[in-house]
Motif scaffolding. Sequence first.
Motif, short mmCIF file in Angstrom:
data_model
loop_
_atom_site.label_atom_id
_atom_site.label_comp_id
_atom_site.label_asym_id
_atom_site.label_seq_id
_atom_site.Cartn_x
_atom_site.Cartn_y
_atom_site.Cartn_z
N GLU A 1 -6.82 3.57 2.57
CA GLU A 1 -7.69 4.39 1.73
C GLU A 1 -7.19 5.83 1.63
N GLU A 2 -6.78 6.41 2.76
CA GLU A 2 -6.34 7.80 2.77
C GLU A 2 -5.02 7.95 2.01
N LYS A 3 -4.12 7.01 2.16
CA LYS A 3 -2.84 7.10 1.46
C LYS A 3 -3.02 6.91 -0.05
N TYR A 4 -3.97 6.05 -0.42
CA TYR A 4 -4.24 5.91 -1.85
C TYR A 4 -4.86 7.18 -2.40
N ARG A 5 -5.75 7.79 -1.65
CA ARG A 5 -6.35 9.07 -2.08
C ARG A 5 -5.26 10.13 -2.29
N VAL B 1 -4.11 -3.10 -5.01
CA VAL B 1 -3.83 -1.67 -5.01
C VAL B 1 -3.55 -1.18 -3.60
N LEU B 2 -4.45 -1.45 -2.68
CA LEU B 2 -4.31 -0.93 -1.32
C LEU B 2 -3.18 -1.61 -0.56
N GLY B 3 -2.80 -2.81 -1.00
CA GLY B 3 -1.70 -3.52 -0.35
C GLY B 3 -0.36 -2.83 -0.49
N ASN B 4 -0.30 -1.84 -1.35
CA ASN B 4 0.94 -1.08 -1.52
C ASN B 4 1.13 -0.02 -0.42
N PHE B 5 0.11 0.16 0.42
CA PHE B 5 0.18 1.17 1.47
C PHE B 5 0.02 0.47 2.83
N ARG B 6 0.94 0.73 3.73
CA ARG B 6 1.02 -0.04 4.97
C ARG B 6 -0.13 0.22 5.94
N ALA B 7 -0.46 1.45 6.14
CA ALA B 7 -1.52 1.78 7.10
C ALA B 7 -2.37 2.89 6.49
N ILE C 1 4.96 -0.54 -9.58
CA ILE C 1 4.85 0.91 -9.69
C ILE C 1 3.91 1.29 -10.83
N TYR C 2 4.10 0.65 -11.97
CA TYR C 2 3.24 0.96 -13.11
C TYR C 2 1.80 0.53 -12.84
N PHE C 3 1.63 -0.55 -12.11
CA PHE C 3 0.28 -1.01 -11.73
C PHE C 3 -0.46 0.11 -10.98
N LEU C 4 0.21 0.74 -10.02
CA LEU C 4 -0.40 1.83 -9.28
C LEU C 4 -0.65 3.04 -10.16
N GLU C 5 0.29 3.35 -11.05
CA GLU C 5 0.13 4.49 -11.93
C GLU C 5 -1.09 4.32 -12.85
N GLU D 1 -14.53 5.80 -5.80
CA GLU D 1 -15.26 6.00 -4.54
C GLU D 1 -15.10 4.80 -3.61
N TYR D 2 -15.08 3.60 -4.19
CA TYR D 2 -14.98 2.39 -3.37
C TYR D 2 -13.60 2.26 -2.74
N TYR D 3 -12.60 2.83 -3.38
CA TYR D 3 -11.24 2.80 -2.83
C TYR D 3 -11.08 3.75 -1.65
N VAL D 4 -11.63 4.94 -1.77
CA VAL D 4 -11.37 5.94 -0.73
C VAL D 4 -12.40 5.94 0.39
N SER D 5 -13.55 5.31 0.15
CA SER D 5 -14.60 5.29 1.18
C SER D 5 -14.57 4.03 2.04
N GLY D 6 -13.87 3.02 1.55
CA GLY D 6 -13.85 1.74 2.28
C GLY D 6 -15.04 0.86 1.96
N LYS D 7 -15.94 1.33 1.09
CA LYS D 7 -17.10 0.52 0.71
C LYS D 7 -16.66 -0.67 -0.13
N ASP D 8 -17.40 -1.76 -0.01
CA ASP D 8 -17.14 -2.93 -0.84
C ASP D 8 -17.90 -2.83 -2.15
N HIS D 9 -17.32 -3.43 -3.17
CA HIS D 9 -17.96 -3.54 -4.48
C HIS D 9 -17.91 -5.01 -4.87
N PRO D 10 -19.03 -5.60 -5.26
CA PRO D 10 -19.05 -7.05 -5.52
C PRO D 10 -18.13 -7.52 -6.65
N LEU D 11 -17.74 -6.62 -7.54
CA LEU D 11 -16.91 -7.01 -8.68
C LEU D 11 -15.44 -6.64 -8.51
#
Length: 200
Positions: free
Chosen positions: A167-171, A158-164, A111-115, A142-152
């Motif tokens: 990106e939208e649920k994280y936003r 982070v996104l594994g905390n949301f089932r489906a 939970i704190y990781f997400l916060e 931007e890379y989280y909510v757009s689905g774009k990849d970032h090399p680093l």
Amino acid sequence: MPRKKRDWYPGATYHVMCRGIRRMAIFREEEDYEIFLLKVKKTMECLPFILHSYCMMTNHIHLQITTMDSEIWKIMKRLLSSYARNFNNKYGYSGHLFDSRYTSCLIEDAIYFLEVSRYIHLNPVRAGMVREPVTYPYSSYEYYVSGKDHPLLDKSRVLGNFRAEHEEKYRMFVEGAISHAERELQIQKEMGEDDKWLPW
């Protein structure tokens, strides 16, 4: 419950913040942000770690890092020293660029990781630099909510905390600010971040 800790063990995750000395800007032009990410890449190649989230503000930086085979202090020393040398050479400065030691807080639960990720991505909004976090160009949001990849960037934890619709649920989690106000104040206090560190 997070706690400040200098000890290290494999797989430890940290919220790290480093600040410019005397509120000094550590990024003066767009190229500087690019150089910092290049230094992150070089450091990652020498001392592997996982980068979950980042935000580069005018006079400070937030990173969310999981260590692998190297202590967090070694990673940060290499990264900050390398960037400071480049900055001083570029602008004809000498001496310290960063304010004393970086601040770090050990992250010990999901939970704190997400916060923390949310806190990092909302930093420019709290500073009044943008109204929407996605419009700030120097963070990982931007890379989280757009689905774009970032090399680093490793977005899986982070996104594994949301089932489906990850990106939208994280936003929705990040931008639903009101319900998280109390936790934000807690993180702000732990990191020693207050109004004096807002960019000018």
